[in-house]
Design a protein around this motif. Structure first.
Motif, PDB file in Angstrom:
ATOM      1  N   GLY A 119       0.888  -1.210  -0.080  1.00  0.00           N
ATOM      2  CA  GLY A 119      -0.017  -0.041   0.109  1.00  0.00           C
ATOM      3  C   GLY A 119       0.949   1.212   0.236  1.00  0.00           C
ATOM      4  O   GLY A 119       2.014   1.084   0.283  1.00  0.00           O
ATOM      5  N   SER A 120       0.154   2.252  -0.032  1.00  0.00           N
ATOM      6  CA  SER A 120       1.122   3.573   0.005  1.00  0.00           C
ATOM      7  C   SER A 120       1.701   4.093   0.949  1.00  0.00           C
ATOM      8  O   SER A 120       3.017   4.329   0.917  1.00  0.00           O
ATOM      9  CB  SER A 120      -0.139   4.740  -0.718  1.00  0.00           C
ATOM     10  OG  SER A 120      -1.141   4.814   0.366  1.00  0.00           O
ATOM     11  N   LYS A 130      -0.946   1.734   8.002  1.00  0.00           N
ATOM     12  CA  LYS A 130      -0.742   0.399   8.026  1.00  0.00           C
ATOM     13  C   LYS A 130      -0.078   0.004   9.453  1.00  0.00           C
ATOM     14  O   LYS A 130       0.325  -1.164   9.629  1.00  0.00           O
ATOM     15  CB  LYS A 130       0.066  -0.424   6.873  1.00  0.00           C
ATOM     16  CG  LYS A 130      -0.694  -0.177   5.679  1.00  0.00           C
ATOM     17  CD  LYS A 130      -2.013  -1.128   5.535  1.00  0.00           C
ATOM     18  CE  LYS A 130      -2.798  -0.666   4.238  1.00  0.00           C
ATOM     19  NZ  LYS A 130      -2.452  -1.066   3.043  1.00  0.00           N
ATOM     20  N   GLY A 158       5.131  -2.038  -1.867  1.00  0.00           N
ATOM     21  CA  GLY A 158       4.341  -0.679  -1.963  1.00  0.00           C
ATOM     22  C   GLY A 158       5.277   0.580  -1.431  1.00  0.00           C
ATOM     23  O   GLY A 158       6.419   0.502  -1.312  1.00  0.00           O
ATOM     24  N   GLY A 159       4.597   1.473  -1.370  1.00  0.00           N
ATOM     25  CA  GLY A 159       5.127   2.959  -1.204  1.00  0.00           C
ATOM     26  C   GLY A 159       5.921   3.030   0.294  1.00  0.00           C
ATOM     27  O   GLY A 159       6.779   3.705   0.278  1.00  0.00           O
ATOM     28  N   PHE A 170       9.909   2.900   1.199  1.00  0.00           N
ATOM     29  CA  PHE A 170      11.004   3.949   1.172  1.00  0.00           C
ATOM     30  C   PHE A 170      11.083   4.632   2.134  1.00  0.00           C
ATOM     31  O   PHE A 170      12.189   5.036   2.743  1.00  0.00           O
ATOM     32  CB  PHE A 170      10.585   4.952  -0.143  1.00  0.00           C
ATOM     33  CG  PHE A 170      10.431   3.926  -1.145  1.00  0.00           C
ATOM     34  CD1 PHE A 170      11.634   3.464  -1.961  1.00  0.00           C
ATOM     35  CD2 PHE A 170       8.988   3.662  -1.986  1.00  0.00           C
ATOM     36  CE1 PHE A 170      11.512   2.751  -3.223  1.00  0.00           C
ATOM     37  CE2 PHE A 170       8.836   3.087  -3.052  1.00  0.00           C
ATOM     38  CZ  PHE A 170       9.987   2.457  -3.587  1.00  0.00           C
ATOM     39  N   GLY A 195      10.618   4.891  -6.843  1.00  0.00           N
ATOM     40  CA  GLY A 195      10.371   3.528  -6.937  1.00  0.00           C
ATOM     41  C   GLY A 195       8.532   3.323  -6.898  1.00  0.00           C
ATOM     42  O   GLY A 195       8.018   4.155  -6.092  1.00  0.00           O
ATOM     43  N   GLY A 242      -2.566  -4.791   0.759  1.00  0.00           N
ATOM     44  CA  GLY A 242      -1.952  -3.600   0.103  1.00  0.00           C
ATOM     45  C   GLY A 242      -1.136  -4.196  -1.218  1.00  0.00           C
ATOM     46  O   GLY A 242      -0.423  -5.059  -1.028  1.00  0.00           O
ATOM     47  N   PRO A 243      -1.419  -3.439  -2.153  1.00  0.00           N
ATOM     48  CA  PRO A 243      -0.191  -3.725  -3.380  1.00  0.00           C
ATOM     49  C   PRO A 243       0.983  -3.423  -3.281  1.00  0.00           C
ATOM     50  O   PRO A 243       1.476  -2.620  -2.404  1.00  0.00           O
ATOM     51  CB  PRO A 243      -1.013  -2.941  -4.408  1.00  0.00           C
ATOM     52  CG  PRO A 243      -1.680  -1.667  -3.666  1.00  0.00           C
ATOM     53  CD  PRO A 243      -2.052  -2.197  -2.463  1.00  0.00           C
ATOM     54  N   GLY A 276       3.248  -2.156  -5.533  1.00  0.00           N
ATOM     55  CA  GLY A 276       3.433  -1.044  -6.128  1.00  0.00           C
ATOM     56  C   GLY A 276       2.223  -0.504  -6.780  1.00  0.00           C
ATOM     57  O   GLY A 276       1.155  -0.671  -6.522  1.00  0.00           O
ATOM     58  N   VAL A 277       2.459   0.329  -7.659  1.00  0.00           N
ATOM     59  CA  VAL A 277       1.415   1.314  -8.352  1.00  0.00           C
ATOM     60  C   VAL A 277       0.918   0.440  -9.434  1.00  0.00           C
ATOM     61  O   VAL A 277       0.649   0.637 -10.681  1.00  0.00           O
ATOM     62  CB  VAL A 277       1.756   2.574  -8.868  1.00  0.00           C
ATOM     63  CG1 VAL A 277       0.689   3.452  -9.451  1.00  0.00           C
ATOM     64  CG2 VAL A 277       2.741   3.401  -7.606  1.00  0.00           C
ATOM     65  N   GLU A 304      -2.104   0.067 -10.686  1.00  0.00           N
ATOM     66  CA  GLU A 304      -3.010   0.969 -11.553  1.00  0.00           C
ATOM     67  C   GLU A 304      -2.304   1.039 -12.954  1.00  0.00           C
ATOM     68  O   GLU A 304      -3.214   1.178 -13.897  1.00  0.00           O
ATOM     69  CB  GLU A 304      -3.441   2.306 -11.038  1.00  0.00           C
ATOM     70  CG  GLU A 304      -4.279   1.810  -9.569  1.00  0.00           C
ATOM     71  CD  GLU A 304      -3.725   2.171  -8.513  1.00  0.00           C
ATOM     72  OE1 GLU A 304      -2.317   1.858  -8.490  1.00  0.00           O
ATOM     73  OE2 GLU A 304      -4.104   2.356  -7.227  1.00  0.00           O
ATOM     74  N   ASP A 331      -7.371  -2.585  -2.011  1.00  0.00           N
ATOM     75  CA  ASP A 331      -6.607  -2.701  -3.405  1.00  0.00           C
ATOM     76  C   ASP A 331      -6.240  -3.973  -3.533  1.00  0.00           C
ATOM     77  O   ASP A 331      -5.923  -4.614  -4.957  1.00  0.00           O
ATOM     78  CB  ASP A 331      -5.602  -1.637  -3.637  1.00  0.00           C
ATOM     79  CG  ASP A 331      -6.143  -0.230  -3.781  1.00  0.00           C
ATOM     80  OD1 ASP A 331      -7.268  -0.327  -4.562  1.00  0.00           O
ATOM     81  OD2 ASP A 331      -5.312   0.620  -3.393  1.00  0.00           O
TER      82      ASP A 331
HETATM   83  N1  LIG Z   1       5.610   2.677  -4.640  1.00  0.00           N
HETATM   84  C1  LIG Z   1       4.543   3.384  -4.449  1.00  0.00           C
HETATM   85  N2  LIG Z   1       4.312   4.535  -4.604  1.00  0.00           N
HETATM   86  C2  LIG Z   1       3.402   5.306  -4.565  1.00  0.00           C
HETATM   87  N3  LIG Z   1       2.037   4.629  -4.425  1.00  0.00           N
HETATM   88  C3  LIG Z   1       2.087   3.445  -4.465  1.00  0.00           C
HETATM   89  C4  LIG Z   1       3.268   2.733  -4.500  1.00  0.00           C
HETATM   90  N4  LIG Z   1       2.929   1.081  -4.032  1.00  0.00           N
HETATM   91  C5  LIG Z   1       1.658   1.340  -3.970  1.00  0.00           C
HETATM   92  N5  LIG Z   1       1.168   2.397  -4.215  1.00  0.00           N
HETATM   93  C6  LIG Z   1      -0.404   2.630  -4.136  1.00  0.00           C
HETATM   94  O1  LIG Z   1      -0.995   2.514  -2.948  1.00  0.00           O
HETATM   95  C7  LIG Z   1      -2.318   2.334  -3.116  1.00  0.00           C
HETATM   96  C8  LIG Z   1      -3.218   1.338  -2.078  1.00  0.00           C
HETATM   97  O2  LIG Z   1      -2.605   1.754  -0.963  1.00  0.00           O
HETATM   98  P1  LIG Z   1      -3.529   1.696   0.445  1.00  0.00           P
HETATM   99  O3  LIG Z   1      -4.885   2.308   0.415  1.00  0.00           O
HETATM  100  O4  LIG Z   1      -2.787   1.588   1.668  1.00  0.00           O
HETATM  101  O5  LIG Z   1      -3.903  -0.033   0.223  1.00  0.00           O
HETATM  102  P2  LIG Z   1      -5.197  -0.762   0.269  1.00  0.00           P
HETATM  103  O6  LIG Z   1      -6.163  -0.155  -0.584  1.00  0.00           O
HETATM  104  O7  LIG Z   1      -4.730  -2.593  -0.093  1.00  0.00           O
HETATM  105  O8  LIG Z   1      -5.358  -0.683   1.811  1.00  0.00           O
HETATM  106  C9  LIG Z   1      -2.594   2.307  -4.410  1.00  0.00           C
HETATM  107  O9  LIG Z   1      -3.301   3.046  -5.230  1.00  0.00           O
HETATM  108  C10 LIG Z   1      -1.107   2.030  -5.062  1.00  0.00           C
HETATM  109  O10 LIG Z   1      -1.133   2.817  -6.220  1.00  0.00           O
END
Ligand SMILES: Nc1ncnc2c1ncn2[C@@H]1O[C@H](COP(=O)(O)OP(=O)(O)O)[C@@H](O)[C@H]1O
Ligand SMILES: O=C(OP(=O)(O)O)[C@H](O)COP(=O)(O)O
Length: 485
Positions: A279-280, A285, A303-304, A307, A376, A401-402, A404-405, A407, A438
């Protein structure tokens, strides 16, 4: 699911347990083994009263892993969480009765008011079918979106055809939620029928959990079923307030299944138990990571949020997403994982981009080699391999949580690889739980949703459960009747 490795039979001995020990069907799925306790035996007659068969492989596996060692104090603690279920209600309880069912039919609609994902409607069907097949009159309630007052585009009318199709009966739709017109429709309902009320959030009293409004909702029915897992973290009139005026107030099948996996399987997992959190932002989290650190053997982060962890370790992250005020927290979480003996894995390589856009230029670099001006946006191929290898030995995996991005097609590889790996593990009998949001979208995009053990229908609600919080919509329900063993 677990059937490949599960024993096909299990012997049950005459009871030898303490007289104060009680068990319920869902408490059996929530038991936590303790190391210092004596063994327990279960009578098969008790099990059949709980709705289990001694040859149910999933159940056999769970009991086999639990009856070895837990004490009656632990059992009593778990029993207090167990809620009465709609499955406990038979035709004797239901025939001719008006049942207020709160579901979460908050489905996405496109600009033409066409449903683009009917998952939540399908998930509500087993409970409604059980009720109508036992002669109940179902008064179905849901919200859709976050309307401020009556807003036609948030009407539940577009849901009626799909709901009717799935239930195999014509669902009647009310134009209001309470009031004389609704009361007239309720009075004319035959046994085994469904009346869908209008969007309950058209009344501001719903979200305020106004007792007078809750009383009016309750006055429409004889008993209450909450199957709205996605809204169970909200203390609203139709999820919480109404239970004060309707008895019994019980859990629907979907709500129960969500609790069985997100509480039961997580607190008493088959091990090794891994969590994948992405996730972002780390800030959204923190609660989940801290709670899972108490339970898992392996924690994979993507995910984000990664970093912030890199920067906390002195690694340059270019223009990647960083929460400067969470650097200390990241360091603390790493130390906590170490102290608890949890294997915490961060990606070793990342896919970087020169801008946040689907058509960005991209390249793969080691995690420590992100140049200035680049960000990243996905985990790299080495990390995918490391993560897959770590997951190979697991018996339970939860994912939230994903990676990466996802989408943007160019940056979806890490997330989709995890989805495929979990599908592969699921096929080998590993319990795979997708915790809402996501990650569910990613699993559906890859087309592997049907093979997962459980896909949560609630993003916010699943997050709160994984953080260890209790949900008001669940707390308000009647306790299950204990069964002596
Ligand atoms: N490296 C990244 N940099 C920026 N945004 C990211 C990165 N990796 C994932 N994301 C974004 O995180 C978002 C989902 O985050 P979040 O809402 O915390 O997860 P979830 O919906 O699974 O609970 C997605 O829209 C995705 O594009
Ligand atoms: O879609 C929902 O939650 P989710 O987006 O957290 O999965 C639920 O229907 C709850 O909706 P709400 O967040 O407007 O209370």
């Amino acid at each position: 699911m677990a059937s490949a490795t599960a024993p096909t039979t299990l012997s049950f001995l005459p009871t030898t347990t303490s007289s104060s020990t009680t068990l319920t069907r869902s408490s059996l799925l929530h038991l936590s083994p303790t190391s210092s306790s004596s063994s327990i035996s279960l009578r098969s007659s008790s099990l059949s009263r709980l709705g289990f068969s001694a040859v149910d492989p999933l159940f056999a596996l769970r009991v086999a892993s639990k009856v070895r060692s837990f004490n009656s104090k632990a059992v009593r603690g778990v029993v207090s969480m167990a809620k009465k279920s709609v499955g406990d209600l038979t035709s004797a309880d239901l025939k001719g009765k008006k049942v207020f069912v709160r579901a979460d039919l908050n489905v996405p609609l496109n600009d033409s008011q066409v449903i683009t994902d009917d998952t939540r409607i399908r998930a509500a069907v087993p409970t409604i079918k059980h009720l109508i097949q036992n002669g109940a009159k179902v008064i179905l309630s849901s919200h859709l979106g976050r309307p401020k007052g009556v807003t036609p585009k948030f009407s539940l009318a577009p849901l009626v055809p799909r709901l009717s199709e799935l239930l195999g009966i014509q669902v009647v739709k009310a134009d209001d939620v309470i009031g004389p017109e609704v009361e007239k429709l309720v009075a004319s309902l035959p046994d085994g029928s469904v009346l869908l009320l209008e969007n309950v959030r058209f009344y501001k009293e719903e979200e305020k959990n106004d007792p007078e409004f809750a009383k009016k909702l309750a006055s429409l029915a004889d008993l209450y079923v909450n199957d709205a897992f996605g809204t169970a973290h909200r203390a609203h009139a139709s999820t919480e307030g109404v239970t004060k005026f309707l008895k019994p107030s019980v859990a629907g099948f979907l709500l129960q299944k969500e609790l069985d996996y997100l509480v039961g399987a997580v607190s008493s997992p088959k091990r090794p138990f891994a969590a994948i959190v992405g996730g972002s932002k780390v800030s959204s989290k923190i609660g989940v990571i801290e709670s899972l650190l108490e339970k898992v053997d392996i924690l994979l982060l993507g995910g984000g949020m990664i970093f912030t962890f890199y920067k906390a370790q002195g690694i340059s992250v270019g223009s990647s997403l960083v929460e400067e005020d969470k650097l200390d927290l990241a360091t603390t979480l790493i130390a906590k994982a170490k102290a608890k003996g949890v294997s915490l894995l961060l990606p070793t390589d990342v896919v970087i981009a020169d801008k946040f856009a689907p058509d960005a230029n991209s390249k793969i670099v080691p995690a420590s080699g992100i140049p200035d001006g680049w960000m990243g946006l996905d985990i790299g191929p080495d990390s995918i391999k490391t993560f897959n290898d770590a997951l190979e030995t697991t018996k339970t995996v939860i994912w939230n949580g994903p990676m990466g991005v996802f989408e943007f097609e160019k940056f979806a590889v890490g997330t989709e690889s995890i989805a495929k790996k979990l599908a592969d593990l699921s096929g080998k009998g590993v319990t795979t739980i997708i915790g809402g949001g996501d990650s569910v979208a990613a699993v559906e995009k890859v087309g592997v949703a049907s093979v997962m053990s459980h896909i949560s229908t609630g993003g916010g609600a699943s997050l709160e459960l994984l953080e260890g919080k209790e949900l008001p919509g669940v707390l308000a329900l009647d306790e299950a009747t204990p069964v002596a063993v």
